[in-house]
Structures are given as C-alpha cells and as structure tokens.
Design an enzyme around this catalytic site. Structure first.
Site, mmCIF file in Angstrom:
data_model
loop_
_atom_site.group_PDB
_atom_site.id
_atom_site.type_symbol
_atom_site.label_atom_id
_atom_site.label_comp_id
_atom_site.label_asym_id
_atom_site.label_seq_id
_atom_site.Cartn_x
_atom_site.Cartn_y
_atom_site.Cartn_z
ATOM 1 N N GLU A 1 2.225 27.290 22.123
ATOM 2 C CA GLU A 1 2.346 28.120 20.917
ATOM 3 C C GLU A 1 1.576 29.431 21.069
ATOM 4 O O GLU A 1 2.017 30.487 20.610
ATOM 5 C CB GLU A 1 1.857 27.343 19.694
ATOM 6 C CG GLU A 1 2.791 26.204 19.314
ATOM 7 C CD GLU A 1 2.175 25.237 18.323
ATOM 8 O OE1 GLU A 1 2.911 24.692 17.505
ATOM 9 O OE2 GLU A 1 0.952 25.007 18.356
ATOM 10 N N HIS B 1 23.739 27.797 20.724
ATOM 11 C CA HIS B 1 23.487 27.742 19.273
ATOM 12 C C HIS B 1 22.610 26.546 18.921
ATOM 13 O O HIS B 1 22.651 26.054 17.795
ATOM 14 C CB HIS B 1 24.795 27.667 18.473
ATOM 15 C CG HIS B 1 25.836 28.649 18.917
ATOM 16 N ND1 HIS B 1 26.018 29.879 18.324
ATOM 17 C CD2 HIS B 1 26.740 28.592 19.927
ATOM 18 C CE1 HIS B 1 26.999 30.528 18.936
ATOM 19 N NE2 HIS B 1 27.442 29.768 19.930
ATOM 20 N N LYS C 1 -2.013 13.202 16.338
ATOM 21 C CA LYS C 1 -1.288 14.396 16.788
ATOM 22 C C LYS C 1 -1.547 14.779 18.234
ATOM 23 O O LYS C 1 -2.649 14.611 18.769
ATOM 24 C CB LYS C 1 -1.673 15.587 15.899
ATOM 25 C CG LYS C 1 -1.174 15.433 14.489
ATOM 26 C CD LYS C 1 0.297 15.751 14.352
ATOM 27 C CE LYS C 1 0.467 17.214 14.009
ATOM 28 N NZ LYS C 1 1.873 17.594 13.983
ATOM 29 N N SER D 1 -5.345 17.009 15.943
ATOM 30 C CA SER D 1 -5.481 17.583 14.602
ATOM 31 C C SER D 1 -6.812 17.138 14.018
ATOM 32 O O SER D 1 -7.262 16.019 14.267
ATOM 33 C CB SER D 1 -4.330 17.089 13.725
ATOM 34 O OG SER D 1 -4.689 17.143 12.359
#
Ligand code: ARG
Length: 483
Positions: free
Chosen positions: A307, A173, A300, A294
């Site tokens: 992804e 969980h 970043k 970024s």
C-alpha cells in the site's frame, strides 16, 4: 601564504560576493535561512568538486592560472572532499550565510589556499556550475538505479521460475477473461520495468551536454577552452547555447518523469497484489515480514508495504508536477526558482529507490497459491474464447462462432451447468446448427479446446500469455540475467 580576505565589515555581511549593495542579505537571519539551499544541495559536493577540478585544470591549460596555483587548488579540493566524506552534515564548512554547496566549498578552498582559491571561479558562475553538478548527479543516480532494477528483475524471474507454470484466470475489467499462466503476468510487470529501465538509461542520450563554461548567462570574454573541460567530465560535449544551458532544467524534468514511470508501474503492480492477497482472491501469499497487524483486530495481515508503494507514487508524481510548474513561468536566463529543482529531483529519486528495494523483497518472498487458484478455475467460462477459435478451425466464421459460444454459455447459466466441457457433444452441435453453421460441425476433439489447463497450452501467437509465450519470455530473461 596569507590569503587575501574580503573585508569582514563589508555590506555582504558574511557573503564574500555581495559588495555592490548597501546592505547584505546575510544581515537578516530570516532572509539568510530563506535563501539557502544547504538543507538539500550538500549531496552535490562530489559533483561540485569534480566540476571545479575540471574547470581549474582548464584554467591552467589556457594559462589563466599557474601550475602552482592548480596544484594548490587540487590539493585543497582533495582535502575538502575527504573532510566532507568524513564529517558529512557536520562539516564545519557548511555555513548557512554562504547559501549553498558551491559557495561553502569555494570559501573553504580560499581559506586553505588564498589567492589560488580566489581564482577558481574565473569565467564561471554558480549558474553554469549548478547546472553541471545536477547533470552529473543525475548521471550517477541513473547508474545506481540500474543495480536496483537488476535486483528487482532477478526477484521476478526467480518467482516466475518457481510458480510461473500455475494456471490462473486473467482479468479484463476485473472480470474473468481467459486462462493464462502466472508467469506470463509476472513477465508483464517485467516488460514495464524493462521499459522503465531503458527510459532511465536514455536520459543520457538526450541530456548529455556539458553546461560548464556558459557562465552566468552569456559565456565569458576569457579564453576558456570548453572542450578541455568537457574532455575531463563524463557530461558530453559543450552545450551549444549559454542562455539555454543555464536556464533550462529539462534534464531534471526528464529524470522526474523517468522516476514517475517507475513509481507508476510499481504502484500498479502493488495494487494487483493487494487484490490478489485478499481472502476473496487468495492468489498470493505475502511473507509475514511484509505485512502488518492491526492494533485492534488480532487476526489481521495487512499488505501495508504494498500500500505504501502505491501511496508513495503520489509523492513522485508531485515532484514531477512541481518541477514542471517551477519551469513553466520562468523568463529565459537563470532565476532563483531553479534552486528548488534539486529538492524535487532528490526526493523523487529517494522515494523510488526505497520502493524498488521494498518491491524486490516482497517479490522474492511471495508465493502463488496453486490449490486456491485451481479450486475456482472452472468458474467464469475462461475457455469460451478458445471454443470460438476452435469453431473457426472448423470453418465457422468467427462472428458466428462467438454467437454459438455465447448461446452455450447462456444455456449453462440457465441450466446450472458450471463448465462448457460438461455439455454433451450433441448440445454443442445443436447450438452450431441453430446459428446456421451447419450439422455436425464438431467432433470429440472439441473437448481438447476446453478447460483452462488445455487452453494455456493452445496459444500460439508470439508473446502469448500461455505456456509457450511464458517459456520463451522466461528463457530470454534468464539468459539476460545470466541465471
Ligand atoms: N544554489 C543555487 C541553485 O541551486 C546556485 C545558483 C545561484 N545563482 C545565483 N545567481 N544566485 O540554483
């Protein structure tokens, strides 16, 4: 030899097989563009030629063509093969009005050999031809995937050998559960990928039947020897039913499902590592080559490659659903809808190959951050289950032990005590007594069951996520990969 040519003014308008109609489908450029599949099916040319060679040799074997005609066909196809090898998409034989890879190659052969080439399609239809081509292609693709699996397996096993003994929390969980070693989680991804690999290998056993010789739908009245054709191809024995052989695309759907399962597991792994690479977790550091910056925020390091592995899984699922949907409403027998199958099969394969290649590099260069993981390992009472199991060894029923440890955790939380091992033995025994488990159940040995580093050494079950389970699995993988 002067080839017998179709009349160029025939109603087929460039399509040498449209003689029964008043007008040709090639006469409308939009229709010709709409119906063609050269945009994607040219990548079947090797398999198409292999099928044609087997068919031609069978035709000579049953004396439907002469030895000389076979020679001409063999030489013609060999020349066409090397022409396409060299020219690829620029091969001048790719002519849109001929619709597909099959007709382009046949037309080129007829141009080179005349009547010999005009005999190649004896007893054959594009319907059995394309069914065979696709099966042969899938077989090749499955072979290429095995190499990609190997590279990926090596990357995981090497990372496990390097960082696998680091103790980390596990999560159910997404809440802290029990302590494990890093390597056992890496082995979990390997388990899933191993199944994915075997699923690809198993495609052959289910679909290993050769459709060639089924014709358009009903077979042929000519004395074709389908065993002879099958003996030359790595496609199994002849399919038992000509209608099913030309109408079904189960092999394509199975393949797309196998691709989806690879994509699903890679996506899940990518998600895990995206979370692990956050500042909040900091468990994994990705190599700078596999993060991006970024355009606005200078600091970043985004895990875009992971992804995209997660994102492209959607493309692969889409291909599977497209194929299933393509097939669901088709009356039995070939329907042109089936031409679209290849679009999805090829795309699913290409996407999965890209993702597997990328994943292997990300894994090969990643690092687990031992210090960072250790710095918060004492949070979350990871050893609570271990204490409950220790109580079982002292004769306390598990449900009572569970209750005792629950009460101890609550006490820690109430009193601001971070770890169960910070509680004095007296407090532990008081909790046992309060739960009716008796007096002085525990002695100092209880502390050996506490603390994540102790706990990962105590798991004994086969396949456990601690030290022994990991080392056993690692050894098995290393010997499998010959590492
Ligand atoms: N290009 C077609 C396909 O991929 C070949 C079969 C066409 N057959 C036909 N009878 N129109 O399915």
């Amino acid at each position: 030899m002067s080839p017998t040519r179709a009349n160029d003014d025939s109603p087929g308008a460039g399509k040498p097989w449209e003689h029964a109609k008043a007008g040709g489908s090639g006469a409308d450029a939009l229709a010709a563009q709409f119906v063609q599949s050269l945009d994607f099916d040219t990548r079947l040319y090797r398999h198409d030629i292999a099928g044609s060679l087997a068919h031609a040799r069978m035709l000579a074997h049953v004396k439907l063509i002469t030895g000389d005609e076979l020679n001409q066909i063999e030489q013609g196809l060999a020349t066409i093969h090397s022409e396409i090898d060299d020219a690829g998409d620029d091969w001048p034989g790719w002519r849109i009005e001929l619709e597909d890879v099959h007709m382009c190659i046949e037309a080129a052969l007829i141009e080179k050999t005349g009547d010999a080439g005009r005999k190649l399609h004896t007893g054959r239809s594009r319907n059995d031809q394309v069914a065979l081509d696709l099966k042969l292609w899938i077989h090749d693709a499955a072979g290429q995937l095995q190499e990609k699996f190997d590279t990926l397996f090596h990357a995981f096993v090497e990372l496990a050998g390097r960082d696998g003994r680091i103790v980390m929390p596990s999560y159910t969980h997404l809440q802290r559960a029990q302590p494990i070693v890093v390597g056992s989680e890496l082995m979990a991804w390997l388990c899933a990928l191993d199944r994915a690999q075997r699923r690809v290998a198993a495609l052959r056993t289910v679909n290993q039947r050769n459709p060639l010789g089924s014709g358009a739908i009903a077979g042929s009245s000519l004395p074709l020897d389908r065993d002879h054709t099958s003996g030359q191809l790595d496609a199994g024995s002849p399919t038992p039913n000509s209608i099913d052989a030309t109408a079904s695309r189960d092999a394509a759907v199975d393949f797309a499902f196998a691709m989806s399962m690879i994509a699903m597991n890679l996506s899940r792994w990518a998600e895990q590592w995206i979370v692990y690479a956050t500042q909040e977790f900091g468990f994994v550091t990705l190599d700078d080559r596999y993060t991006t910056g970024s355009s606005m925020m200078p600091q970043k390091r985004n895990p875009d490659m992971l992804e995209l592995i997660r994102g492209r899984c959607g493309d692969v699922y889409g291909r599977l659903v497209a194929l299933l949907t393509l097939c669901k409403g088709l009356p039995i027998g070939y329907n042109r809808d089936l031409q679209e199958d290849k679009r999805h099969v090829f795309a699913a394969f290409d996407t999965v190959c890209d993702c597997m290649d990328m994943a292997a590099r990300i894994v090969a260069t990643a690092r687990f951050n031992e210090e960072r993981i250790a710095s918060r390992l004492d949070e979350g009472f990871l050893d609570a289950t271990s204490l409950a199991e220790h109580l079982v060894t002292r004769g306390v029923p598990f449900r009572t032990g569970h209750q005792i440890v629950g009460a101890l955790v609550k006490r820690c939380l109430d009193d601001g005590v971070k770890r169960l091992c910070d509680l004095p033995l007296e407090a532990l025994n008081d909790a046992c007594e309060a739960a009716g488990a008796g007096r002085d159940v525990l002695d100092r040995a209880v502390y050996d069951s506490l603390g994540p580093a102790n706990v990962v050494g105590r798991y004994t079950t086969t396949g456990n996520a601690g030290q022994t389970g990991f080392e056993t699995q690692l050894e098995a993988w290393q010997s499998r990969l010959g590492a």
